[in-house]
Design a protein around this motif. Structure first.
Motif, PDB file in Angstrom:
ATOM      1  N   GLN A 198     -29.862 -54.443  21.225  1.00  0.00           N
ATOM      2  CA  GLN A 198     -29.651 -55.217  21.808  1.00  0.00           C
ATOM      3  C   GLN A 198     -29.293 -56.462  22.730  1.00  0.00           C
ATOM      4  OE1 GLN A 198     -30.504 -56.410  18.732  1.00  0.00           O
ATOM      5  NE2 GLN A 198     -29.980 -55.602  16.929  1.00  0.00           N
ATOM      6  N   VAL A 199     -29.056 -55.084  23.452  1.00  0.00           N
ATOM      7  CA  VAL A 199     -28.845 -55.393  24.966  1.00  0.00           C
ATOM      8  C   VAL A 199     -29.587 -55.851  25.435  1.00  0.00           C
ATOM      9  CG1 VAL A 199     -27.783 -55.108  26.847  1.00  0.00           C
ATOM     10  CG2 VAL A 199     -26.599 -54.128  25.272  1.00  0.00           C
ATOM     11  N   ARG A 234     -35.979 -45.224  18.061  1.00  0.00           N
ATOM     12  CA  ARG A 234     -35.348 -44.687  16.333  1.00  0.00           C
ATOM     13  C   ARG A 234     -36.526 -45.764  15.513  1.00  0.00           C
ATOM     14  NH1 ARG A 234     -29.595 -45.020  19.033  1.00  0.00           N
ATOM     15  NH2 ARG A 234     -30.078 -43.503  20.190  1.00  0.00           N
ATOM     16  N   VAL A 240     -18.967 -44.690  13.241  1.00  0.00           N
ATOM     17  CA  VAL A 240     -18.241 -43.798  13.718  1.00  0.00           C
ATOM     18  C   VAL A 240     -17.056 -43.351  13.344  1.00  0.00           C
ATOM     19  CG1 VAL A 240     -18.018 -42.485  16.194  1.00  0.00           C
ATOM     20  CG2 VAL A 240     -19.796 -44.106  15.563  1.00  0.00           C
ATOM     21  N   THR A 259     -25.147 -41.916  11.166  1.00  0.00           N
ATOM     22  CA  THR A 259     -24.236 -42.501  10.301  1.00  0.00           C
ATOM     23  C   THR A 259     -24.991 -43.926  10.254  1.00  0.00           C
ATOM     24  OG1 THR A 259     -21.765 -44.059  10.207  1.00  0.00           O
ATOM     25  CG2 THR A 259     -22.837 -43.020  12.225  1.00  0.00           C
ATOM     26  N   ALA A 260     -25.343 -43.977   8.957  1.00  0.00           N
ATOM     27  CA  ALA A 260     -26.690 -45.018   8.535  1.00  0.00           C
ATOM     28  C   ALA A 260     -25.744 -46.451   8.650  1.00  0.00           C
ATOM     29  CB  ALA A 260     -26.988 -44.809   7.635  1.00  0.00           C
ATOM     30  N   MET A 266     -23.496 -46.293  26.569  1.00  0.00           N
ATOM     31  CA  MET A 266     -22.363 -46.979  25.353  1.00  0.00           C
ATOM     32  C   MET A 266     -20.844 -46.667  26.234  1.00  0.00           C
ATOM     33  SD  MET A 266     -23.074 -44.658  22.045  1.00  0.00           S
ATOM     34  CE  MET A 266     -20.982 -44.917  21.848  1.00  0.00           C
ATOM     35  N   LEU A 316     -35.098 -46.583  12.467  1.00  0.00           N
ATOM     36  CA  LEU A 316     -34.390 -46.529  11.410  1.00  0.00           C
ATOM     37  C   LEU A 316     -34.368 -47.897  10.705  1.00  0.00           C
ATOM     38  CD1 LEU A 316     -32.416 -44.065  12.547  1.00  0.00           C
ATOM     39  CD2 LEU A 316     -33.715 -43.546  10.654  1.00  0.00           C
ATOM     40  N   LYS A 321     -31.328 -48.567   9.465  1.00  0.00           N
ATOM     41  CA  LYS A 321     -29.568 -48.463   9.169  1.00  0.00           C
ATOM     42  C   LYS A 321     -29.258 -47.588  10.468  1.00  0.00           C
ATOM     43  CE  LYS A 321     -28.482 -49.832   4.755  1.00  0.00           C
ATOM     44  NZ  LYS A 321     -28.168 -49.861   3.354  1.00  0.00           N
ATOM     45  N   ASP A 322     -28.264 -47.547  11.026  1.00  0.00           N
ATOM     46  CA  ASP A 322     -27.940 -46.589  12.051  1.00  0.00           C
ATOM     47  C   ASP A 322     -26.598 -47.175  12.700  1.00  0.00           C
ATOM     48  OD1 ASP A 322     -27.663 -44.969  13.798  1.00  0.00           O
ATOM     49  OD2 ASP A 322     -29.630 -45.120  15.381  1.00  0.00           O
ATOM     50  N   ASN A 323     -25.481 -46.749  12.816  1.00  0.00           N
ATOM     51  CA  ASN A 323     -24.553 -47.307  13.128  1.00  0.00           C
ATOM     52  C   ASN A 323     -23.747 -46.243  13.381  1.00  0.00           C
ATOM     53  OD1 ASN A 323     -24.613 -50.052  12.077  1.00  0.00           O
ATOM     54  ND2 ASN A 323     -23.426 -49.900   9.802  1.00  0.00           N
ATOM     55  N   ALA A 324     -24.291 -45.745  14.441  1.00  0.00           N
ATOM     56  CA  ALA A 324     -23.894 -44.414  15.052  1.00  0.00           C
ATOM     57  C   ALA A 324     -23.346 -45.156  16.877  1.00  0.00           C
ATOM     58  CB  ALA A 324     -24.457 -43.478  15.296  1.00  0.00           C
ATOM     59  N   GLY A 325     -22.367 -45.554  16.318  1.00  0.00           N
ATOM     60  CA  GLY A 325     -22.631 -46.647  17.429  1.00  0.00           C
ATOM     61  C   GLY A 325     -23.220 -47.777  17.864  1.00  0.00           C
ATOM     62  N   TYR A 326     -22.432 -48.002  19.553  1.00  0.00           N
ATOM     63  CA  TYR A 326     -23.229 -49.525  20.041  1.00  0.00           C
ATOM     64  C   TYR A 326     -25.000 -49.522  19.766  1.00  0.00           C
ATOM     65  CZ  TYR A 326     -18.568 -49.917  22.425  1.00  0.00           C
ATOM     66  OH  TYR A 326     -17.242 -49.592  22.359  1.00  0.00           O
ATOM     67  N   ASP A 327     -25.025 -50.662  19.055  1.00  0.00           N
ATOM     68  CA  ASP A 327     -26.419 -50.528  18.883  1.00  0.00           C
ATOM     69  C   ASP A 327     -27.150 -51.326  20.568  1.00  0.00           C
ATOM     70  OD1 ASP A 327     -29.075 -51.378  17.876  1.00  0.00           O
ATOM     71  OD2 ASP A 327     -28.346 -52.703  16.783  1.00  0.00           O
ATOM     72  N   LEU A 328     -27.335 -50.527  20.868  1.00  0.00           N
ATOM     73  CA  LEU A 328     -27.838 -50.496  22.700  1.00  0.00           C
ATOM     74  C   LEU A 328     -29.299 -51.330  23.000  1.00  0.00           C
ATOM     75  CD1 LEU A 328     -26.346 -46.795  23.733  1.00  0.00           C
ATOM     76  CD2 LEU A 328     -25.917 -49.825  24.527  1.00  0.00           C
ATOM     77  N   SER A 339     -30.169 -40.615  11.908  1.00  0.00           N
ATOM     78  CA  SER A 339     -28.755 -41.515  11.932  1.00  0.00           C
ATOM     79  C   SER A 339     -27.913 -40.679  11.273  1.00  0.00           C
ATOM     80  CB  SER A 339     -28.684 -42.599  12.054  1.00  0.00           C
ATOM     81  OG  SER A 339     -27.479 -42.575  12.172  1.00  0.00           O
TER      82      SER A 339
END
Lengths: 457, 457
Positions: free
Chosen positions: B171-172, B158, A406, A401-402, A426, B160, B162-169, A399
């Motif tokens: 989870q939906v 993934r 963003v 951005t961990a 998204m 990973l 930690k991955d904060n590259a956008g919405y954590d889809l 990723s």
């Protein structure tokens, strides 16, 4: 208003005609409802400590800032349930302290904890130095209260550890960077307060040796490993150079180090006794080459000062190219090697500078400009450096951005690294909750992607 | 096809003209694409072990079943990264076993583990007996692969942390009961395999004493407490009555029991030595009145057989009114007392029968009909019993379905217990990902609520 317009690092800034600081969720909701009626875009802001420009407005006076700073009450604490319910504007350290006074741990811990606010921590799904054991901010949330883009308040403040009554809506808002609504309150999970802490500073030949030792340590010590921070030699050097109090903890120089913290119940001696055979086995297997265990809280603090001094020291070394990436832990060594090789070839003299949360595969890969050259020449190279580093990350399944998110910083780049389908999903989620794109526009997801999703749904 | 049409418990059933068993995500995606073109509703099905009718079709031949049973490959295991990537049709016990053979723990554990499939576990955010320490299924997911309602495959596999590259889809889709897409693969987190296990069976005067002891135990033992199962005396009695192998572990009779399991690294004696002072302090504080620690694996198994025998024994006692509820742990005692009092007043002779995961506040509150009366008379009382029990749960801030989900069983009831706003948000999310309502319709959320949300967005 001025301090709220600028980021403390990296120069993000903007201007707005109005900053509103509501004192309660209902006041905040009233302001959002007015914005909804008047189609006024909103920039939600907590402690303003983010690193991606997510809480800075744009520069055209088109938005207003809503700050949660005045909403700073600890609402309730339930010691049988191990939960604490707080306003979004509570400073993280205040929550940590309230938990500690109640004999509990709130384990989210990061550099900015003295000023960041929990609403921002949750909106960015903050990580930090204890995520290895306790997970990121997402894992610590039992319930949320959110003001939706039309000004209605969703009360999802449940103090439950199991609740499968329908979609888990709080997950949508955690890590959404304020683009789907404004978190105004949270019920957080508390953990047992560890009685003992053991801190060690270990030398290791390479990241792959460090990974091998961490694997061994996890098998032997389980969740007792609370932090496992990787640092290369350069981190120690710049930290020392710029802070006289920092000393080299080991007699010899080594290329890589691990700062390891174990915590647990019982006596510190017991915890240390558990660490020693794992340390010795690591030496024997040549995963480690040296190490020291802090013999006092002051020594432990001194070891942490090295880790914490690395970002500050680096800042004074000239232009540094910052990346907050994650890869599978098995790929950390390969990532660092490939990225350094590619950069050295393209930019001779560039200095490797990597540290981070090895247990999460999260590396702050921040190479520094060649020594002695003018900064100006290096400033313009950022896009090319990013491209080289992030292409390698993506190739390893990582990723870009961990833990920082963003914001504005990576909004263009994620278009390269996410599939069209994921960007569309998204955008659909964004349209679902914020069809007018009033919540923190221009952050996380570009407006044209949001508009394009209209046709698909 | 017949076995796939009926639930193993509670009589959910239906019929379809077609069952499809794809062998791969791409085959599954093709089938979904055809359904999308032809507007054919889909019932996704895994191991068919659910308890809410979520994986049974309706009875009108209007849907098809897509079963993941043939998709049962373990795709990859990464020991440095502590992740395993699996097809959705892998049986949970197969994954547990693969992890164990690799020296790791996959901690999700529940009664149906020998036949439930991981796709279903994730789609229902399964809980089970180790959630106290390791969280529910959601916490164990690093990445997902999902076939969307239009037949496109989203690759979010993934590995990973930690991955904060956008919405954590992802989870939906976790816990969405197959109403937003079909999970076809997952990358799951592995944990260190505990070396030692200590199992204890403790007698306690009441749930509130049990909560007080658990609080003490968490402070002293931290994450070592892997399970803390509460049972009332009736559970032991019906379990013994219907299974000769089950014996009373304690010499005297007590109103409530705790089945506690500690696991950790190191020798079992060390773990037991840590438990004993906490046990003794509990006796001294009168939170506990008696107890026994299993001295062998066979004894531990015998203690667990009581817990596992409770649901089966209860089934043979006549009509039982099942509830899978959660409340804040601090409210468990009050919930059980108030619910029993209200039921006893309304239905004289009804027998209290409660057990569950105390550490999660998750109680299986399953009162049994008065002894000796005809079952028919009691069958019809279910709606009224549900109303009494669930109103009390709601009043205490709890959930009417803690770990089993909504399915068809609670679809009408959640309308009473969720706010209009929350129902609307759920409906918007559903429309966002499944605008044609083709994915598991009539489960989790009523069609009229979904249709009503159209006007709002």
């Amino acid at each position: 208003m001025q301090p709220l317009m600028v980021a403390w690092r990296d120069g993000w800034s903007g201007r707005v005609p109005l900053v509103v600081q509501p004192a309660s969720p209902s006041e905040l909701a009233e302001v959002v409802a007015i914005c909804h009626r008047t189609r006024t875009p909103i920039v939600p802001q907590g402690g303003n400590t983010g690193l991606t420009g997510a809480s800075q407005p744009h520069g055209d006076d088109s938005e207003i800032v809503i700050s949660t700073t005045r909403m700073n009450r600890i609402r309730a604490i339930d010691l049988d349930n191990d939960t604490i319910t707080v306003d979004a504007g509570c400073v993280l350290a205040t929550i940590q302290q309230a938990a500690r006074e109640a004999g509990r741990l709130f384990p989210l811990s990061l550099g900015a904890e003295g000023s960041c606010q929990i609403g921002g921590n949750l909106s960015t799904n903050a990580g930090g130095v204890q995520a290895l054991r306790y997970g990121t901010a997402r894992n610590l949330v039992a319930g949320l209260e959110v003001v939706l883009p039309d000004g209605r308040i969703w009360n999802g403040l449940r103090g439950l550890r199991k609740d499968n009554a329908g979609y888990d809506l709080k997950q949508v808002f955690i890590g959404a960077e304020g683009t789907l609504g404004i978190i105004t309150g949270a019920t957080l999970k508390l953990l047992p307060l560890p009685e003992a802490t053991v801190t060690a500073f270990l030398a290791t030949p390479s990241p792959s040796h460090a990974v091998a030792w961490l694997r061994r340590a996890k098998a032997a010590l389980g969740e007792a490993i609370t932090s496992c921070e990787l640092m290369e030699r350069a981190c120690v050097e710049v930290a020392r150079k710029h802070d006289d109090r920092i000393q080299d903890p080991l007699a010899s120089v080594h290329p890589w180090y691990l700062l390891v913290e174990l915590t647990g119940q019982g006596a510190p001696e017991e915890l240390e006794e558990r660490l020693l055979p794992v340390f010795e086995a690591g030496l024997e297997a040549q995963e480690l080459v040296d190490g020291v265990v802090a013999s006092s809280a002051a020594q432990a603090e001194a070891l942490w000062r090295i880790r914490e001094g690395a970002p500050e020291g680096q800042r004074r070394e000239g232009v540094s190219f910052k990346h907050d990436v994650s890869v599978p832990i098995s790929q950390v060594d390969r990532f660092i090697a490939e990225a350094n090789a590619a950069l050295a070839q393209r930019f001779p003299g560039i200095r490797s500078f990597a540290f981070g949360h090895l247990g999460d595969g999260n590396i702050h890969f921040n190479p520094i400009q060649a020594a002695g050259e003018p900064a100006e020449a290096w400033q313009g190279r950022l896009p090319e450096v990013n491209l080289i580093v992030h292409d390698i990350v993506a190739g390893l399944g990582g990723s870009i951005t961990a833990e920082h998110g963003v914001g504005r910083l990576r909004i263009a780049e994620i278009r390269r690294y996410k599939s069209d389908l994921e960007l569309e999903m998204m955008a659909r989620l964004k349209r679902c909750f914020d069809p007018l794109n009033l919540m923190n526009p221009g952050k996380l997801l570009d407006a044209d992607l949001i508009a394009a999703a209209e046709g698909e749904a």
